[in-house]
Motif scaffolding. Structure first.
Motif, mmCIF file in Angstrom:
data_model
loop_
_atom_site.group_PDB
_atom_site.id
_atom_site.type_symbol
_atom_site.label_atom_id
_atom_site.label_comp_id
_atom_site.label_asym_id
_atom_site.label_seq_id
_atom_site.Cartn_x
_atom_site.Cartn_y
_atom_site.Cartn_z
ATOM 1 N N UNK A 1 0.842 -1.202 0.000
ATOM 2 C CA UNK A 1 0.000 0.000 0.000
ATOM 3 C C UNK A 1 0.873 1.248 0.000
ATOM 4 N N UNK A 2 0.274 2.338 -0.483
ATOM 5 C CA UNK A 2 0.983 3.618 -0.498
ATOM 6 C C UNK A 2 0.102 4.684 0.119
ATOM 7 N N UNK A 3 0.707 5.505 0.982
ATOM 8 C CA UNK A 3 -0.097 6.510 1.682
ATOM 9 C C UNK A 3 0.692 7.803 1.842
ATOM 10 N N UNK A 4 -0.030 8.920 1.725
ATOM 11 C CA UNK A 4 0.538 10.244 1.979
ATOM 12 C C UNK A 4 -0.085 10.799 3.249
ATOM 13 N N UNK A 5 0.754 11.309 4.150
ATOM 14 C CA UNK A 5 0.249 11.788 5.438
ATOM 15 C C UNK A 5 -0.608 13.039 5.291
ATOM 16 N N UNK A 6 -0.388 13.820 4.249
ATOM 17 C CA UNK A 6 -1.137 15.072 4.086
ATOM 18 C C UNK A 6 -2.142 15.022 2.948
ATOM 19 N N UNK A 7 -2.022 14.031 2.069
ATOM 20 C CA UNK A 7 -2.984 13.879 0.965
ATOM 21 C C UNK A 7 -3.557 12.480 1.066
ATOM 22 N N UNK A 8 -4.820 12.377 1.290
ATOM 23 C CA UNK A 8 -5.460 11.078 1.537
ATOM 24 C C UNK A 8 -5.825 10.415 0.217
ATOM 25 N N UNK A 9 -5.137 9.304 -0.082
ATOM 26 C CA UNK A 9 -5.425 8.550 -1.296
ATOM 27 C C UNK A 9 -5.705 7.102 -0.924
ATOM 28 N N UNK A 10 -6.664 6.534 -1.608
ATOM 29 C CA UNK A 10 -6.953 5.111 -1.439
ATOM 30 C C UNK A 10 -6.483 4.402 -2.696
ATOM 31 N N UNK A 11 -5.304 3.792 -2.636
ATOM 32 C CA UNK A 11 -4.724 3.179 -3.835
ATOM 33 C C UNK A 11 -5.402 1.865 -4.213
ATOM 34 N N UNK A 12 -6.408 1.465 -3.445
ATOM 35 C CA UNK A 12 -7.122 0.223 -3.780
ATOM 36 C C UNK A 12 -8.245 0.471 -4.788
ATOM 37 N N UNK A 13 -8.556 1.750 -5.086
ATOM 38 C CA UNK A 13 -9.647 2.067 -6.017
ATOM 39 C C UNK A 13 -9.099 2.759 -7.251
ATOM 40 N N UNK A 14 -9.771 2.590 -8.416
ATOM 41 C CA UNK A 14 -9.330 3.266 -9.637
ATOM 42 C C UNK A 14 -9.302 4.788 -9.487
ATOM 43 N N UNK A 15 -10.295 5.339 -8.779
ATOM 44 C CA UNK A 15 -10.339 6.784 -8.593
ATOM 45 C C UNK A 15 -9.151 7.271 -7.768
ATOM 46 N N UNK A 16 -8.787 6.510 -6.756
ATOM 47 C CA UNK A 16 -7.648 6.884 -5.931
ATOM 48 C C UNK A 16 -6.355 6.870 -6.722
ATOM 49 N N UNK A 17 -6.179 5.838 -7.563
ATOM 50 C CA UNK A 17 -4.969 5.762 -8.378
ATOM 51 C C UNK A 17 -4.930 6.883 -9.412
ATOM 52 N N UNK A 18 -6.114 7.230 -9.960
ATOM 53 C CA UNK A 18 -6.175 8.336 -10.918
ATOM 54 C C UNK A 18 -5.784 9.649 -10.260
ATOM 55 N N UNK A 19 -6.265 9.882 -9.048
ATOM 56 C CA UNK A 19 -5.916 11.107 -8.324
ATOM 57 C C UNK A 19 -4.414 11.168 -8.039
ATOM 58 N N UNK A 20 -3.844 10.021 -7.728
ATOM 59 C CA UNK A 20 -2.402 9.976 -7.509
ATOM 60 C C UNK A 20 -1.651 10.434 -8.757
ATOM 61 N N UNK A 21 -2.058 9.906 -9.920
ATOM 62 C CA UNK A 21 -1.377 10.256 -11.163
ATOM 63 C C UNK A 21 -1.546 11.732 -11.500
ATOM 64 N N UNK A 22 -2.728 12.280 -11.210
ATOM 65 C CA UNK A 22 -2.965 13.703 -11.467
ATOM 66 C C UNK A 22 -2.034 14.546 -10.606
ATOM 67 N N UNK A 23 -1.925 14.185 -9.341
ATOM 68 C CA UNK A 23 -1.069 14.947 -8.424
ATOM 69 C C UNK A 23 0.396 14.873 -8.826
#
Length: 499
Positions: free
Chosen positions: A97-119
């Motif tokens: 799993x991957x987590x950011x302490x200041x940006x909350x992402x759920x890498x288990x969902x497609x939307x979370x992974x998409x937000x990661x790539x955008x950031x």
């Protein structure tokens, strides 16, 4: 086990410290056991960071049992879309799993992974924008005559200066050092003096004149090429203009008092005759070399560079491969015909007397020894890789890429079979037949190139077996094919192989 990763490129007042990052990530770990990986003084533009690499290795091997990675902020771990994507692929495959302490992402969902790539896209954009701002600022400041850092040239010291209300620095003449520089220019203008003559002459001057440093032949050229010393007048303007240099100041600024800064857009031009990438700007300090003397010396330097040739080696088939085991400079073979013997000598000792030398290395015995070592090495190889005939032949790789492209074209064409009319089917059959024929030709060419490579390699081995019969240039080709470098002294010989 949790891995906490922290990175800080430059310590600034407005940047969060590594310790603070770790503290925030520790809170996010919620009491679970964790390992800390921290890189200080490294940029996020790539993954060339020791602790990051160590963390990824621990994850891949599974030795530490890492199941989650926590960072303070996304850009602490990467500012590159490609690097981040590759990292996430590894995490996904290994169930990390991957987590950011200041940006909350759920890498288990497609939307979370998409937000990661955008950031991460915006993080890379910010980095590239910052790089461009730094570059633009550098160009702007250099064109205004600001001090841009780097070693202070011999002959000057650095003093504070304010230009347009901005604090910077400028050069100020150091009289005793300036005498050394003047001596170099005066001797260089006389064609009867070589660089070696000049270097020896100034080495005899008091140490304070040269900052206790040794002036070598190569260093003489550095003095001559630097317009920081010249009293720049209209003749200097015309000289650099004729060489294609971009001159920032108008001709009326060249009044015969100030020195110049010369910036090159490409570091490779530093030792070349082509100055067309250069940018010349009037500096705030005063020069102390007359323009006519500077131009005479600069022209001589350019003439020397233009007539320099790349002479073919004729004394030894090991030319360019043998280095001094003490200083790393080239060893050259010197033949003493009257006494009928030859030695390998250190060029750094011969030219500058700045190396203790390589000891006594008899050239013929040394070459025989190296040849024997090569034959012993080749005895362990049935096929060796030769420059221009390697397993990664660019032509073969190109053909393989076309082969894959043809397969894709055939697949796309076949998809249109369903529901196709008789006319369309005829076109599809014709197209597939053409692509298949091209694919067969490519396969035959790949096989032919592979066979040629083996033949070339096999020929290398055979040629070494009859080495003494070969022409000199072929011997050199063979030596460069199998040997990368040789570091030698009379006591020790280290051979670095290409095979």
């Amino acid at each position: 086990m949790i891995a906490i990763y922290a990175r800080q490129s430059v310590e600034k007042e407005d940047s969060i410290s590594i310790e603070s990052q770790i503290e925030m990530c520790t809170y996010e770990a919620r009491g679970e056991a964790f390992l800390v990986y921290k890189d200080k003084g490294f940029s996020g533009k790539n993954t060339n960071r020791p602790e990051f690499q160590r963390m990824m290795q621990d994850i891949k091997t599974g030795r530490k049992g890492i199941t989650k990675v926590i960072v303070y902020k996304l850009d602490r771990i990467s500012r590159s879309i490609l690097d981040f994507s590759n990292m996430m692929d590894i995490f996904t495959k290994l169930g990390v799993e991957f987590s950011s302490a200041t940006e909350k992402f759920d890498t288990s969902t497609p939307m979370g992974r998409a937000m990661l790539n955008i950031c991460i896209t915006f993080a890379q954009l910010e980095r590239e924008t910052t790089q461009q701002r730094v570059k633009d600022n550098y160009i702007s400041r250099s064109q205004k005559g600001f001090y841009m850092g780097g070693p202070v040239p011999v002959g000057f010291k650095k003093v504070d200066l304010t230009i347009d209300g901005i604090k910077t620095s400028m050069y100020e003449q150091v009289p005793e050092e300036a005498e050394l520089v003047k001596r170099i220019f005066e001797m260089y203008a006389d064609v009867n003096y070589s660089n070696e003559d000049i270097a020896k002459a100034v080495r005899d001057m008091p140490p304070e004149c040269r900052r206790n440093r040794t002036v070598t032949r190569a260093r003489v050229q550095d003095f001559i090429k630097n317009p920081v010393y010249v009293r720049a007048d209209i003749n200097v303007y015309n000289f650099f203009k004729s060489k294609g240099v971009k001159i920032i100041n108008p001709p009326e600024d060249f009044i015969g008092t100030n020195g110049c800064y010369l910036y090159t857009g490409d570091k490779k031009t530093r030792k070349q005759t082509d100055l067309s990438n250069g940018i010349l700007v009037i500096a705030p300090h005063e020069g102390f070399i007359d323009s006519d003397l500077f131009i005479r010396c600069r022209e001589r330097a350019l003439d020397q560079q233009q007539i320099k040739r790349n002479p073919k080696a004729k004394n030894t088939w090991l030319a360019g491969l043998v280095k001094c085991g003490n200083c790393g400079y080239a060893l050259v073979r010197k033949n003493y015909l009257k006494k009928n013997y030859s030695y390998f000598l250190c060029s750094h000792k011969m030219n500058d007397n700045l190396c203790c030398g390589c000891g006594v290395i008899h050239a013929d015995e040394f070459e025989d020894f190296i040849l024997q070592k090569v034959k012993e090495k080749l005895a362990d190889f049935k096929v060796i890789e030769v420059a221009g005939a390697t397993a990664n032949n660019p032509k073969i790789e190109e053909l393989k890429a076309r082969q894959i492209a043809i397969d894709n074209e055939i697949s796309e064409t076949v998809k249109n079979v369903a529901g196709a009319s008789e006319t369309v089917m005829a076109y599809i059959n014709e197209n597939v037949e053409r692509l298949h024929s091209e694919k067969l030709q490519i396969q035959a060419e790949i096989q032919r190139l592979g066979e040629n490579r083996y033949s070339a390699n096999e020929k290398i081995i055979c040629d070494f077996d009859r080495f003494d019969e070969l022409p000199f240039e072929r011997k050199r080709e063979l030596a460069n094919a199998v040997i990368k470098k040789i570091y030698a002294t009379s006591d020790k010989i280290d051979i670095i192989w290409n095979i």
